[in-house]
Design a protein around this motif. Structure first.
Motif, PDB file in Angstrom:
ATOM      1  N   SER A   1       1.004  -1.182   0.000  1.00 39.76           N
ATOM      2  CA  SER A   1      -0.036  -0.056   0.067  1.00 39.76           C
ATOM      3  C   SER A   1       0.950   1.100  -0.162  1.00 39.76           C
ATOM      4  O   SER A   1       1.070   2.118   1.021  1.00 39.76           O
ATOM      5  CB  SER A   1      -0.973  -0.095   1.064  1.00 39.76           C
ATOM      6  N   CYS A   2       1.582   1.327  -1.052  1.00 39.72           N
ATOM      7  CA  CYS A   2       2.687   2.466  -1.257  1.00 39.72           C
ATOM      8  C   CYS A   2       1.796   3.764  -0.961  1.00 39.72           C
ATOM      9  O   CYS A   2       0.855   4.133  -1.431  1.00 39.72           O
ATOM     10  CB  CYS A   2       3.201   2.422  -2.337  1.00 39.72           C
ATOM     11  N   SER A   3       2.429   4.677  -0.047  1.00 38.57           N
ATOM     12  CA  SER A   3       1.864   6.055   0.003  1.00 38.57           C
ATOM     13  C   SER A   3       1.665   6.799  -1.138  1.00 38.57           C
ATOM     14  O   SER A   3       0.657   7.589  -1.128  1.00 38.57           O
ATOM     15  CB  SER A   3       2.866   7.086   1.022  1.00 38.57           C
ATOM     16  N   TRP A   4       2.253   6.872  -2.184  1.00 34.90           N
ATOM     17  CA  TRP A   4       2.215   7.379  -3.398  1.00 34.90           C
ATOM     18  C   TRP A   4       1.654   6.737  -4.565  1.00 34.90           C
ATOM     19  O   TRP A   4       1.874   7.205  -5.655  1.00 34.90           O
ATOM     20  CB  TRP A   4       3.494   8.260  -3.809  1.00 34.90           C
TER      21      TRP A   4
ATOM     22  N   PRO B   1      12.174   3.839   0.562  1.00 30.88           N
ATOM     23  CA  PRO B   1      11.459   4.338   1.818  1.00 30.88           C
ATOM     24  C   PRO B   1      10.186   5.164   1.586  1.00 30.88           C
ATOM     25  O   PRO B   1       9.302   4.857   2.712  1.00 30.88           O
ATOM     26  CB  PRO B   1      12.691   4.790   2.616  1.00 30.88           C
ATOM     27  N   SER B   2      10.087   5.875   0.767  1.00 27.09           N
ATOM     28  CA  SER B   2       9.172   7.002   0.847  1.00 27.09           C
ATOM     29  C   SER B   2       7.656   6.408   0.515  1.00 27.09           C
ATOM     30  O   SER B   2       6.666   6.840   0.855  1.00 27.09           O
ATOM     31  CB  SER B   2       9.422   7.960  -0.118  1.00 27.09           C
TER      32      SER B   2
ATOM     33  N   VAL C   1      12.239   7.140  -7.535  1.00 23.56           N
ATOM     34  CA  VAL C   1      12.618   8.079  -6.843  1.00 23.56           C
ATOM     35  C   VAL C   1      11.988   9.398  -6.392  1.00 23.56           C
ATOM     36  O   VAL C   1      11.773  10.230  -7.247  1.00 23.56           O
ATOM     37  CB  VAL C   1      14.225   8.535  -7.188  1.00 23.56           C
ATOM     38  N   PHE C   2      11.666   9.654  -5.111  1.00 24.00           N
ATOM     39  CA  PHE C   2      11.137  10.947  -4.483  1.00 24.00           C
ATOM     40  C   PHE C   2      12.024  11.938  -3.811  1.00 24.00           C
ATOM     41  O   PHE C   2      11.932  12.741  -3.845  1.00 24.00           O
ATOM     42  CB  PHE C   2       9.778  10.453  -3.830  1.00 24.00           C
TER      43      PHE C   2
ATOM     44  N   ASP D   1       4.943  13.044  -7.515  1.00 23.61           N
ATOM     45  CA  ASP D   1       4.256  13.488  -6.241  1.00 23.61           C
ATOM     46  C   ASP D   1       3.015  14.370  -6.087  1.00 23.61           C
ATOM     47  O   ASP D   1       2.758  14.812  -5.215  1.00 23.61           O
ATOM     48  CB  ASP D   1       5.351  14.156  -5.404  1.00 23.61           C
ATOM     49  N   ASP D   2       2.497  14.297  -7.479  1.00 30.37           N
ATOM     50  CA  ASP D   2       1.028  15.072  -7.154  1.00 30.37           C
ATOM     51  C   ASP D   2       0.116  14.360  -8.115  1.00 30.37           C
ATOM     52  O   ASP D   2      -0.218  14.820  -9.403  1.00 30.37           O
ATOM     53  CB  ASP D   2       1.248  16.536  -7.918  1.00 30.37           C
TER      54      ASP D   2
END
Ligand SMILES: C[S@@+](CC[C@H](N)C(=O)[O-])C[C@H]1O[C@@H](n2cnc3c(N)ncnc32)[C@H](O)[C@@H]1O
Ligand SMILES: Nc1nc2[nH]cc(C(=O)O)c2c(=O)[nH]1
Ligand code: SF4
Ligand SMILES: [Mg+2]
Length: 242
Positions: free
Chosen positions: A36-39, A130-131, A163-164, A191-192
């Motif tokens: 469940s990746c945050s992004w 990690p992000s 990569v974020f 990231d949007d």
């Protein structure tokens, strides 16, 4: 006949990411993910918001839908998700595609194995930095890559890390240095994922792409790597089904 949970079938379009970027392809997107990746830009496959879109389909039904949408105008099908490697019954779809001379691409994160992965022509494995909030089980990832080492000559496997931020960049490096023999791709993180202001998004993502290029070019430890944006996002923004 065994059913496969499908959330969308679309195309033809171009593969926007990774080792097969630019390839004319159809897409089959399966529902369900063990992460469940945050992004996640495809969270509707696992967060419940796309529940009403999920259809339980046989491999034959999926093949018929691919032909209805793509006619005779395609020779490549990409299976993504969610995590398609959760679904054993995809072996039936893989067989039908093979019988019809269709090349197969798969997108998965390297957390699960299925024997049908041996049959995939272009396999992209995308361990999560990690992000994402996820933790890569390197024992499992190594097992998967070891299985694929003995693959038949025509199959291609690559690693792709999104990569974020700096920590993600460090993780990407760690992955590449652990598996230096596997073709390696760094991909700009979007990231949007909700905006509909495509002009602003594209400008922003191209700036991020430039920054990632600069970082990699200055890094002596990353030599044989490829740096890519999500091409479909630059062309169509956050639109679904393209
Ligand atoms: C939606 S995932 C589905 C396949 C599989 N679950 C995986 O993650 O590899 C397809 C690809 O999109 C990437 N991705 C997801 N969200 C993204 C975002 N916000 N920006 C850039 N790439 C993203 C994933 O890292 C993966 O490489
Ligand atoms: N055009 C296009 N290329 C893609 N490459 C990977 C995708 C995915 O969501 O797995 C994707 C997608 O959704 N669209
Ligand atoms: S592993 Fe892939 S589909 Fe699953 S949450 Fe992460 S990016 Fe989304
Ligand atoms: Mg996508």
């Amino acid at each position: 006949m065994s059913k496969i949970p499908v959330i969308e079938i679309f195309g033809p379009t171009i593969q926007g990411e990774g080792m097969v970027i630019g390839q004319k392809t159809m897409f089959v997107r399966t529902a369900g993910c063990d992460y469940s990746c945050s992004w996640c830009d495809s969270a509707f496959t696992w967060d419940g918001s796309g529940k009403s879109l999920i259809k339980q389909m046989t491999a034959e039904e999926i093949w018929n839908e691919l032909k209805r949408l793509g006619g005779n105008g395609f020779s490549f099908v990409t299976i993504s998700g969610g995590n398609p490697a959760l679904i054993r019954h995809l072996e039936h779809l893989v067989r039908i595609l093979k019988e019809n001379g269709i090349q197969i691409g798969v997108e998965t994160q390297g957390s699960r194995w299925q024997d049908w992965l041996y049959e995939v022509d272009q396999l992209t494995i995308s361990p999560k930095p990690p992000s994402s909030g996820m933790k890569t089980d390197f024992t499992v990832l190594t097992e998967i890559l070891e299985k694929l080492e003995n693959r038949k000559g025509s199959q291609q496997v690559s690693l792709k890390v999104v990569v974020f931020d700096e920590k993600d960049y460090g993780f990407a490096k760690e992955v590449h240095l652990r598996y230096p023999g596997v073709p390696f791709f760094l991909q700009v993180g979007n990231d949007d994922i909700a905006t509909t202001d495509q002009k602003k998004l594209v400008h922003h993502l191209l700036k991020k792409y430039e920054a990632l290029i600069d970082t990699v070019m200055a890094d002596e430890e990353l030599k044989n790597v490829k740096v890519l944006p999500q091409l479909h996002t630059l062309v169509w923004g956050n639109k679904r089904g393209v």
